[in-house]
Write a protein that holds these residues in place. Structure first.
Motif, PDB file in Angstrom:
ATOM      1  N   PHE A 140       0.784  -1.235   0.000  1.00 36.75           N
ATOM      2  CA  PHE A 140       0.000   0.000   0.000  1.00 36.75           C
ATOM      3  C   PHE A 140       0.817   1.287   0.000  1.00 36.75           C
ATOM      4  N   VAL A 141       1.966   1.302   0.670  1.00 42.98           N
ATOM      5  CA  VAL A 141       2.673   2.558   0.924  1.00 42.98           C
ATOM      6  C   VAL A 141       3.154   3.277  -0.335  1.00 42.98           C
ATOM      7  N   PRO A 142       3.779   2.611  -1.310  1.00 41.77           N
ATOM      8  CA  PRO A 142       4.293   3.359  -2.464  1.00 41.77           C
ATOM      9  C   PRO A 142       3.238   4.207  -3.166  1.00 41.77           C
ATOM     10  N   ASP A 143       2.084   3.631  -3.470  1.00 42.56           N
ATOM     11  CA  ASP A 143       1.050   4.398  -4.177  1.00 42.56           C
ATOM     12  C   ASP A 143       0.453   5.493  -3.295  1.00 42.56           C
ATOM     13  N   LEU A 144       0.366   5.256  -1.988  1.00 46.53           N
ATOM     14  CA  LEU A 144      -0.148   6.293  -1.090  1.00 46.53           C
ATOM     15  C   LEU A 144       0.804   7.489  -1.038  1.00 46.53           C
ATOM     16  N   LEU A 145       2.109   7.231  -0.922  1.00 48.29           N
ATOM     17  CA  LEU A 145       3.076   8.324  -0.844  1.00 48.29           C
ATOM     18  C   LEU A 145       3.176   9.095  -2.159  1.00 48.29           C
ATOM     19  N   LEU A 146       2.975   8.421  -3.265  1.00 46.28           N
ATOM     20  CA  LEU A 146       3.030   9.084  -4.569  1.00 46.28           C
ATOM     21  C   LEU A 146       1.704   9.757  -4.937  1.00 46.28           C
ATOM     22  N   GLY A 147       0.681   9.562  -4.121  1.00 48.70           N
ATOM     23  CA  GLY A 147      -0.607  10.179  -4.412  1.00 48.70           C
ATOM     24  C   GLY A 147      -1.410   9.460  -5.477  1.00 48.70           C
ATOM     25  N   LYS A 148      -1.016   8.230  -5.819  1.00 49.77           N
ATOM     26  CA  LYS A 148      -1.774   7.461  -6.800  1.00 49.77           C
ATOM     27  C   LYS A 148      -3.043   6.881  -6.182  1.00 49.77           C
ATOM     28  N   THR A 149      -3.005   6.628  -4.876  1.00 50.45           N
ATOM     29  CA  THR A 149      -4.184   6.223  -4.119  1.00 50.45           C
ATOM     30  C   THR A 149      -4.299   7.118  -2.895  1.00 50.45           C
ATOM     31  N   ARG A 150      -5.469   7.063  -2.244  1.00 49.75           N
ATOM     32  CA  ARG A 150      -5.713   7.929  -1.086  1.00 49.75           C
ATOM     33  C   ARG A 150      -6.286   7.120   0.072  1.00 49.75           C
ATOM     34  N   SER A 151      -6.003   7.606   1.271  1.00 43.12           N
ATOM     35  CA  SER A 151      -6.468   6.945   2.482  1.00 43.12           C
ATOM     36  C   SER A 151      -7.258   7.926   3.342  1.00 43.12           C
ATOM     37  N   CYS A 152      -7.893   7.392   4.371  1.00 42.49           N
ATOM     38  CA  CYS A 152      -8.521   8.230   5.401  1.00 42.49           C
ATOM     39  C   CYS A 152      -8.433   7.459   6.709  1.00 42.49           C
ATOM     40  N   ILE A 153      -8.680   8.127   7.820  1.00 43.48           N
ATOM     41  CA  ILE A 153      -8.747   7.457   9.114  1.00 43.48           C
ATOM     42  C   ILE A 153     -10.221   7.320   9.473  1.00 43.48           C
ATOM     43  N   ALA A 154     -10.647   6.111   9.835  1.00 46.43           N
ATOM     44  CA  ALA A 154     -12.062   5.857  10.122  1.00 46.43           C
ATOM     45  C   ALA A 154     -12.186   5.229  11.503  1.00 46.43           C
ATOM     46  N   VAL A 155     -12.423   6.060  12.488  1.00 38.93           N
ATOM     47  CA  VAL A 155     -12.586   5.606  13.868  1.00 38.93           C
ATOM     48  C   VAL A 155     -13.998   5.914  14.369  1.00 38.93           C
ATOM     49  N   THR A 156     -14.427   7.160  14.226  1.00 43.20           N
ATOM     50  CA  THR A 156     -15.687   7.627  14.793  1.00 43.20           C
ATOM     51  C   THR A 156     -16.890   6.899  14.213  1.00 43.20           C
ATOM     52  N   GLU A 157     -17.867   6.628  15.089  1.00 43.90           N
ATOM     53  CA  GLU A 157     -19.100   5.962  14.694  1.00 43.90           C
ATOM     54  C   GLU A 157     -20.304   6.776  15.142  1.00 43.90           C
ATOM     55  N   PRO A 158     -21.498   6.437  14.666  1.00 44.16           N
ATOM     56  CA  PRO A 158     -22.688   7.196  15.065  1.00 44.16           C
ATOM     57  C   PRO A 158     -22.862   7.303  16.577  1.00 44.16           C
ATOM     58  N   ASP A 159     -22.455   6.267  17.314  1.00 40.03           N
ATOM     59  CA  ASP A 159     -22.630   6.271  18.771  1.00 40.03           C
ATOM     60  C   ASP A 159     -21.311   6.200  19.525  1.00 40.03           C
ATOM     61  N   ALA A 160     -20.208   6.479  18.853  1.00 37.71           N
ATOM     62  CA  ALA A 160     -18.900   6.439  19.524  1.00 37.71           C
ATOM     63  C   ALA A 160     -17.977   7.446  18.858  1.00 37.71           C
ATOM     64  N   GLY A 161     -17.747   8.581  19.545  1.00 37.86           N
ATOM     65  CA  GLY A 161     -16.869   9.609  19.018  1.00 37.86           C
ATOM     66  C   GLY A 161     -15.599   9.696  19.846  1.00 37.86           C
ATOM     67  N   SER A 162     -15.586  10.615  20.815  1.00 42.36           N
ATOM     68  CA  SER A 162     -14.416  10.750  21.675  1.00 42.36           C
ATOM     69  C   SER A 162     -14.189   9.506  22.523  1.00 42.36           C
ATOM     70  N   ASP A 163     -15.251   8.736  22.791  1.00 42.59           N
ATOM     71  CA  ASP A 163     -15.128   7.471  23.514  1.00 42.59           C
ATOM     72  C   ASP A 163     -14.728   6.387  22.518  1.00 42.59           C
ATOM     73  N   VAL A 164     -13.453   6.393  22.147  1.00 36.42           N
ATOM     74  CA  VAL A 164     -12.977   5.499  21.089  1.00 36.42           C
ATOM     75  C   VAL A 164     -13.214   4.043  21.449  1.00 36.42           C
ATOM     76  N   ALA A 165     -13.062   3.699  22.733  1.00 36.31           N
ATOM     77  CA  ALA A 165     -13.217   2.305  23.148  1.00 36.31           C
ATOM     78  C   ALA A 165     -14.659   1.827  23.003  1.00 36.31           C
ATOM     79  N   GLY A 166     -15.585   2.734  22.698  1.00 35.28           N
ATOM     80  CA  GLY A 166     -16.980   2.355  22.575  1.00 35.28           C
ATOM     81  C   GLY A 166     -17.415   1.961  21.180  1.00 35.28           C
ATOM     82  N   ILE A 167     -16.480   1.833  20.243  1.00 32.17           N
ATOM     83  CA  ILE A 167     -16.887   1.488  18.876  1.00 32.17           C
ATOM     84  C   ILE A 167     -17.507   0.091  18.839  1.00 32.17           C
TER      85      ILE A 167
END
Length: 417
Positions: A142-169
């Motif tokens: 995954f890393v080469p294409d991500l660093l070159l901008g050929k693909t893109r990522s995001c961070i997906a932690v928050t849920e409808p009922d779990a935001g700052s309480d990460v352990a509640g996902i």
């Protein structure tokens, strides 16, 4: 004439112990590139609700997405990809957290978080866990294409009922009968860049419901053209162009190969990713506050009421002075915190500075709230109108909740610290 408060002191020519020539060089390169490719059209794009489809590629081609990564940079990977310098001629091995702070500051110089966030959020928050904790084989995929901008990522932690309480996902990842896949079910909400991303660095529950933090893991989840994945854009109050997304996951099959690090270690990886996320986010918030306050100062220098410029009214000067004190004192704290991050190992910074970085980010949101409100009041009706002279002020004020809630809400930070 330079408008008072429009730049931090080090860019007004005042001495500072934190910045060297490479920082000034990088800042000049940022300003030239971003003025041309981002800021001159940022308000138009935010008004339209999206950035051009080719904007990310423009940034990637010029290596202007990579500065969103935390320091130290993945030098080995970058050299393999033929990248030896960052913009401004900064050698990749000399890159530090102060350069990253400068980048976040310059990316937000339009006063809007959305257009810059459309470029940086995935690289800043989604890629680092893969670099820090992913296996060599996973990185190779995954890393080469991500660093070159050929693909893109995001961070997906928050849920409808779990935001700052990460352990509640509650999003689950259960192994298939054959043991070769995780079957993911659940939902993620308020995911910046989600609609634009090829992959999500996603927090999932591999230990079953009720297992708390010990049952969490991180994995690379394909989003685009993936059976069972539905992404839809959310209409939020501000930062419209950053691509806030709701992700639904219905029996999504992800190879066990995509697990980042070890199963059950996800909570630790997420928490250790927060210093960079909160620093990067907080710096941009402070620049928004600076844009709001300096715009109000400029307006008051020229706007006349009761036969004199507004700046001559004591109540106006008092409002500006109160916010200026908050802005400049927070900027000094922020620069010190970033300097400390730049001169500590990641392990030491994670344990000794985590609380202070969180508190600094929380305070940045409060400073923005005060400065944006001050600007709205001094602009009057113009600051409450989505067009004309005060449009940027109205836009910034609408983004205040987006500064005080994401990345861990302000009240949770203050409880933790």
């Amino acid at each position: 004439m330079q408008i008072p408060l429009s730049e931090p002191s080090w860019l007004r020519g005042l001495p500072s112990p934190f910045y060297n020539e490479s920082h000034f060089r990088f800042q000049r390169a940022c300003r030239a590139f971003l003025d041309k490719n981002l800021h001159r059209d940022a308000l138009d794009w935010e008004r339209a609700g999206d950035v051009p489809a080719d904007l990310f590629a423009t940034f990637a081609k010029a290596n202007f997405v990579l500065p969103a990564l935390p320091s130290p940079l993945p030098v080995e990977w970058l050299r393999r990809l033929g990248i030896n310098e960052m913009p401004g001629g900064v050698p990749i091995e000399k890159w530090d957290t102060i350069h990253c702070m400068i980048y976040s500051d310059e990316m937000n110089r339009s006063g809007l978080a959305g257009p810059g966030g459309a470029i940086t959020a995935g690289m800043a928050y989604g890629v680092p866990p893969l670099l820090h904790y992913g296996s060599r084989e996973l990185q190779e995929k995954f890393v080469p294409d991500l660093l070159l901008g050929k693909t893109r990522s995001c961070i997906a932690v928050t849920e409808p009922d779990a935001g700052s309480d990460v352990a509640g996902i509650t999003t689950t990842a259960e192994k298939s009968d054959c043991g070769q896949f995780y079957i993911i079910n659940g939902a993620k909400k308020w995911i910046t860049n989600g609609i634009m991303a090829d992959y999500a660095t996603m927090a999932v529950r591999t230990g079953g419901q009720g297992s708390g933090a010990k049952g969490m893991s991180l994995m690379v989840v394909p989003l685009k053209n993936t059976p069972g994945v539905v992404c839809r854009r959310l209409k939020v109050g501000g930062s419209v162009t950053s691509g806030t997304t709701y992700i639904e996951l219905d029996n999504v099959r992800v190879p066990v190969f995509n697990l980042i690090g070890r199963e059950g270690e996800g909570m630790r990886y997420i928490m250790q990713n927060f210093n960079h996320e909160r620093m990067f986010f907080g710096v941009g918030i402070v620049r928004q506050a600076r844009v709001a306050l300096s715009s109000a100062f400029e307006y008051c220098l020229h706007r006349e009421a009761f036969g004199k410029p507004l700046i001559n009214l004591p109540v106006v000067r008092h409002r500006l002075a109160k916010c200026a004190a908050m802005l400049e004192s927070h900027t000094a704290w922020m620069e010190l915190t970033v300097y400390q991050l730049a001169n500590m190992t990641k392990a030491d910074a994670d344990t000794q500075l985590g609380g202070f970085v969180a508190l600094c980010k929380a305070n940045a949101g409060m400073v923005l709230d005060e400065c944006a409100r001050c600007a709205v009041l001094l602009f009057g009706g113009k600051g409450y109108t989505r067009s004309g002279q005060g449009e940027i002020i109205e836009s910034i004020y609408r983004e205040v909740p987006g500064a005080r809630i994401p990345g861990g809400s302000e009240d949770v930070f203050k409880r933790m610290c």
